[in-house]
Every structure is written in C-alpha cells, then in structure tokens.
Design a protein around this motif. Structure first.
Motif, mmCIF file in Angstrom:
data_model
loop_
_atom_site.group_PDB
_atom_site.id
_atom_site.type_symbol
_atom_site.label_atom_id
_atom_site.label_comp_id
_atom_site.label_asym_id
_atom_site.label_seq_id
_atom_site.Cartn_x
_atom_site.Cartn_y
_atom_site.Cartn_z
ATOM 1 N N ARG A 64 14.947 14.953 74.675
ATOM 2 C CA ARG A 64 15.303 13.732 75.417
ATOM 3 C C ARG A 64 16.396 14.017 76.429
ATOM 4 O O ARG A 64 16.326 13.546 77.577
ATOM 5 N N GLU A 68 15.866 13.453 80.429
ATOM 6 C CA GLU A 68 16.728 12.528 81.169
ATOM 7 C C GLU A 68 17.544 13.255 82.232
ATOM 8 O O GLU A 68 17.860 12.677 83.280
ATOM 9 N N THR A 75 16.216 7.477 85.776
ATOM 10 C CA THR A 75 15.683 7.174 84.451
ATOM 11 C C THR A 75 15.377 5.689 84.267
ATOM 12 O O THR A 75 14.352 5.323 83.694
ATOM 13 N N ARG A 79 11.700 3.951 83.397
ATOM 14 C CA ARG A 79 11.468 3.011 82.293
ATOM 15 C C ARG A 79 10.858 1.716 82.817
ATOM 16 O O ARG A 79 9.976 1.124 82.196
ATOM 17 N N TRP A 102 18.451 -1.110 73.857
ATOM 18 C CA TRP A 102 18.896 -0.184 74.899
ATOM 19 C C TRP A 102 20.244 -0.603 75.468
ATOM 20 O O TRP A 102 21.126 0.245 75.696
ATOM 21 N N ASP A 106 21.612 2.675 73.054
ATOM 22 C CA ASP A 106 20.311 3.323 73.248
ATOM 23 C C ASP A 106 20.094 4.495 72.294
ATOM 24 O O ASP A 106 18.973 4.973 72.137
ATOM 25 N N ILE A 109 17.452 4.060 69.458
ATOM 26 C CA ILE A 109 16.016 4.151 69.733
ATOM 27 C C ILE A 109 15.558 5.589 69.526
ATOM 28 O O ILE A 109 16.226 6.531 69.940
ATOM 29 N N SER A 111 14.312 9.123 69.794
ATOM 30 C CA SER A 111 14.296 10.021 70.958
ATOM 31 C C SER A 111 12.881 10.471 71.299
ATOM 32 O O SER A 111 12.537 10.619 72.481
ATOM 33 N N ILE A 114 11.290 7.755 73.279
ATOM 34 C CA ILE A 114 11.789 7.729 74.661
ATOM 35 C C ILE A 114 11.132 8.820 75.492
ATOM 36 O O ILE A 114 10.746 8.602 76.643
ATOM 37 N N CYS A 115 10.969 10.012 74.904
ATOM 38 C CA CYS A 115 10.340 11.111 75.632
ATOM 39 C C CYS A 115 8.908 10.761 76.027
ATOM 40 O O CYS A 115 8.480 11.000 77.163
ATOM 41 N N LEU A 117 7.687 7.757 76.329
ATOM 42 C CA LEU A 117 7.740 6.658 77.283
ATOM 43 C C LEU A 117 7.927 7.194 78.704
ATOM 44 O O LEU A 117 7.216 6.792 79.637
ATOM 45 N N TYR A 118 8.882 8.105 78.866
ATOM 46 C CA TYR A 118 9.109 8.696 80.183
ATOM 47 C C TYR A 118 7.867 9.439 80.670
ATOM 48 O O TYR A 118 7.454 9.302 81.836
#
Length: 536
Positions: A64, A68, A75, A79, A102, A106, A109, A111, A114-115, A117-118
């Motif tokens: 992550r 980022e 970033t 999102r 978030w 954050d 949440i 990781s 999040i990875c 999601l990106y």
C-alpha cells in the motif's frame, strides 16, 4: 457451524447455561447469532493465524505504501475514480462507511483492500479531468502490488479479505488467469466459512452489518457463476445451499446518490437476478450423467425465467434505451443476457443430439439454427457498440465469453448446409472481428485481446474460402437503439463456388471433426500446458 451440529449445540448450551453453579459464569465457546426455531446460526471462533507462523498484523501495508507513493499526489482522485465509475455498477463496498473510516483513521481500512481499489480504478484514468493530463502509472506494476497484498491477506483472512478478493477479480485488464481461478474458489470457501451464504435479516446484528453481508454474498455469487462459464470449471455455489435475499436498492446507495448512480446500481441488481438464472443452467453444462428429460424440463423453466427477466427490466435498462440514457453497466448487462441465451440454446442443441426420441434431422437443424441466431445476436451487438459504451463498466469474464460466442458461430457456419447462410454468418464474423480490432486499437478495449488471439485465424480462413473481405473503409458505428448493423462487403469471384461441392473440403485444417459441443481449441493461456477446451 454446519446446520445439523448447530441444532445440537443450541440444545446443549441451553442445558449447560441452566446448570451453571451460582456465582460462576458459564463457559461459552460458541457464539449464537440467531435462535430461530429449527434454524439456529452458531459460530465457533478459531485462530485466524497458523500457529508458529508469523504474519503481518496489517497484510499489504508495504504494498500500500508503494502504491500510494507511485500515485502521489493523486491518490484521492484515484479513489474518486473508483467510486464514480466502478463502485456504482458493482457496489460491494459501503461508500458511506468507507468515507467515514477514511476521514477518521484510514489505517483502520484493510491495506489489501486499498491496493485493489487503487488498481481497479486505474482503468478509468482518462475519465478524470485532473488525471488525463498526466501519464498513467504502469498498471501491471500496481496490480502486482495488489496481488501480493491479497496473498498476504489470505494468510489470516477476515471479511475484508472477501472485499479485496472481489475487487481483485473484477479488475481489468486480465493479467493472470490462473490467479483469478484460484481466487474464485477460495473466496467462495471463505464466504461460506464466514456465514455469508445465510440470510442475516433476523440476526442479532446492526442493519449496516446485514447490508454488508448481503451485498458481499451477491458479489461472491456473481464471480463464482461467471468465472465458471468463463473459465470452464464447475461452480462452487449450490442454489440449495444459500438463502440470502437480493439487496435492496436503497441499501446500495448513499442518501444523496445521483440519478446515474442509482440507475447503475439498478443494473447490478438485475445482474444478480440474471446470475441466478445462469446458476440454474450451469449444473447441466458440467453434468457427466445427463438426463435428457430433466434437461428439457429445466430448459423450459430457464427460458421462461429469462423472458421474465427481460420483462422486469426498467425502461432505462432495456435494449432500445440503454444507449440513449447512457446508463453505466447496461452494455455489460445486455451482453451477459445474450450470453445466457446462447448457453440455453446450446444446451437445447446438446439435448437434441443425445435424445433418442429426437432422431429427425429437422429438429437438429432447428436447434442449430436457434443457436446460430443467438450467437449472431452477440456478434451484432458487439459490432454496434459505440465508443462511450466501450468505456463503461464491463466484467472481465466478457473476454472469454467473446471467444465462446465466436466459436459457436464458427461451428454453426461450418455445419450449416446453406451457402447463403454460411456467407451471412461469415460476414458477421468478419465485421465482429474488425470491430474488436478497432476497439482495441482506438479505444484500448482490452477485453478484445483473447478473442482476437484465438479466433482471428479461423475467421480469416473461412472468409478466404468464401471470398469475403473486410470493408475498405469503416462505416460509422450505429447504436443498438437504431436496430441497424453496418454491412460487410462480400466479394464472390466468378465461378469460385461452382468448384466447391462441399464447404468443409476447402478448410481441412480449421477444425477437427466435431460431433459434440466440445470444441478442440488449444489452451487460451500460456500458463497451462495441455489442451483445455473452451466451453460455455
């Protein structure tokens, strides 16, 4: 706990609680979630991590930070891309809860989530007014970070692991098919172990948790069924083994959701319903002991269910309105519908071939014609797609379904005895192939890759044998609403067909002899060594 043992534990715990000595709390190794008579829901808590194996407290933290850093300072914009363009059509996250977490902290949440999601949002990079002026980061590098994070997460999985895995499998472009196949299987197993397959409506839980569980289950089911038809493996979910209701539209949306977001979420609900119909057909696709009478009974039910599905669509999702309204996800929805239609026609054709009562060639030709027309609908639909439609939400399984549709139509073309019909089908295939090449070249539509790789040469061989060429100039692409498909130029050299007593004799290398529905195509993926037939 499994249902039978849950009933035993419920009775036993009532006795042990009543017999506990005064002043001493009764030991409760089990958690009772629901005490519904005859249907208790009981959990047994077990360690998430393997004993003696050290695993990260926050799996994916390193990945992550790398992602980022690469995306910085954009970033927040990435999102936003996810929630604007992917989330409305596949709303497995709770947007409101995500935003609140978030803003507060954050780090709470996952990781790995999040990875993913990106990574899944990068496909829509050029849709951002801010990001389109900057080069998009290497998608393969970002996806590799997300995959590594998810692998770590599966070492000590939680319900957030299900979120991350669903985003991983819905991501594009498809870079590692074997990884998707493995993830599809283990996320279903994880979902079952977390009880996501049970109706939480009357559980002792918050409304938020109930809604999260319901939407997660339907995300798991969609992936299981469509990966089954895409990858050629039996589904892991049995219709008799889950009772989760469909999510309500309001539970998928925030209070101030825009009209476009609401319509996109509606397409997700109808995708859930369509996936149920697909699930009813899949057992007959993979059954090794076919009962012809049972197939015919169920095919009639499936055909009626598919008709009812179409009738239940709102106006803004219907074929004639989807392009006009610009509803995100509507093109993906219609392609999925057409694919299920082909599957049902193919099962009917398979039943005719195996039915001893159906010996007349007329019945076989009728079912073959129905299959051919269903496949033609898909090729015509793809040919008619406009550029905005190509940039909508599409599931990655479409890439395999394109191969299946083209393969079915190629087979129908070979087996058809009428030369005019052969030429018509081949012209459609040529136009279909050329549209995919155009979409890949001009719009970076990655879903065309597998089909072009696997079907380009067979289409070209048949077209050469019939003297059918691509149009010199590409005509303007029309929308499905107009009901017209651009014609492909057909050139027939004088006397060519007079020298062709049988079409199949001119193309001995295109296909092996076909007497069933298993097509002898080589593997689609370099990571497999043997011949894996493409099946739908």
């Amino acid at each position: 706990m499994n249902p039978t043992m849950a009933e035993d534990i419920a009775v036993l715990e009532q006795y042990l609680t009543s017999q506990a000595p005064e002043g001493r709390a009764a030991t409760k190794p089990y958690s009772t979630i629901s005490n519904a008579p005859g249907n208790p829901i009981i959990y047994l808590a077990v360690p998430r991590r393997r004993k003696g194996l050290k695993s990260a407290i926050d799996p994916g933290r390193t990945q992550r930070e790398v992602v980022e850093q690469v995306l910085s300072p954009f970033t927040s914009e990435v999102r936003k891309l996810y929630f604007d363009h992917l989330h409305p059509c596949f709303p497995i996250l709770d947007e409101k809860t995500f935003s609140e977490m978030w803003n507060k902290d954050d780090d709470r949440i996952s990781s790995s989530l999040i990875c993913d999601l990106y990574a899944s949002a990068l496909l829509f990079w050029n849709k951002s007014d801010v990001l389109r002026h900057h080069p998009r980061p290497d998608m393969q590098f970002i996806w590799n970070q997300a995959v590594a994070a998810l692998q770590d997460d599966f070492m000590a999985p939680t319900i957030s692991t299900v979120h991350a895995a669903l985003l991983d499998m819905v991501g594009r472009p498809v870079m590692q098919v074997t990884g998707n196949i493995v993830n599809a299987g283990r996320v279903v197993t994880l979902a079952h172990s977390l009880g996501l397959h049970r109706d939480p409506t009357h559980w002792k839980a918050t409304e938020h948790e109930k809604n999260v569980r319901i939407r997660l289950w339907w995300g798991v089911l969609i992936h299981d069924y469509w990966s089954s038809i895409g990858h050629g493996i039996p589904p892991s979910i049995n219709r008799r083994c889950y009772d989760v209701p469909l999510p309500s539209l309001d539970s998928l949306l925030t209070a101030n959701a825009a009209q476009g977001t609401r319509q996109a979420a509606t397409s997700f609900l109808h995708l859930c319903k369509l996936s149920q119909i697909l699930g009813g057909a899949l057992p007959f696709v993979y059954s090794l002991q076919l009962d012809v009478d049972e197939i015919w009974r169920n095919l009639r039910k499936l055909e009626c269910a598919l008709d009812d599905w179409v009738e239940g669509l709102p106006q803004f999702l219907r074929m004639s309105q989807a392009t006009i309204s610009g509803v995100d996800g509507s093109s993906n929805l219609w392609f999925c519908y057409l694919s299920v239609k082909v599957l049902i026609c193919r099962l009917a054709f398979k039943a005719i071939l195996k039915d001893p009562k159906q010996t007349a060639s007329e019945a076989r030709q009728y079912r073959l014609a129905m299959l051919r027309e269903a496949a033609c609908e898909i090729t015509d639909f793809i040919t008619s797609l406009t550029e905005p439609q190509l940039h909508e939400f599409w599931m990655p399984y479409i890439s395999y379904l394109l191969v299946s549709a083209a393969t079915v139509l190629l087979r129908c073309t070979v087996e058809c005895g009428d030369l005019i019909t052969k030429r018509s089908c081949t012209a459609r295939l040529v136009r279909f192939r050329d549209r995919l090449k155009q979409a890949r070249r001009e719009n970076e539509w990655d879903l065309a890759d597998f089909c072009l790789e696997r079907c380009h040469d067979p289409i070209q061989k048949i077209a050469d044998a019939l003297g059918i060429t691509s149009p010199i100039a590409q005509p303007p692409v029309t929308s499905p609403a107009s009901g017209t498909i651009p014609n492909t130029q057909v050139s027939s050299p004088p006397g060519q067909f007079d020298a062709m007593p049988e079409f199949s004799s001119t193309m001995p290398d295109v296909f092996l002899p076909i007497d069933s529905l298993d097509f002898p195509w080589e593997t689609m993926w370099d990571s497999f060594d043997g011949p894996w037939p493409i099946q739908i």
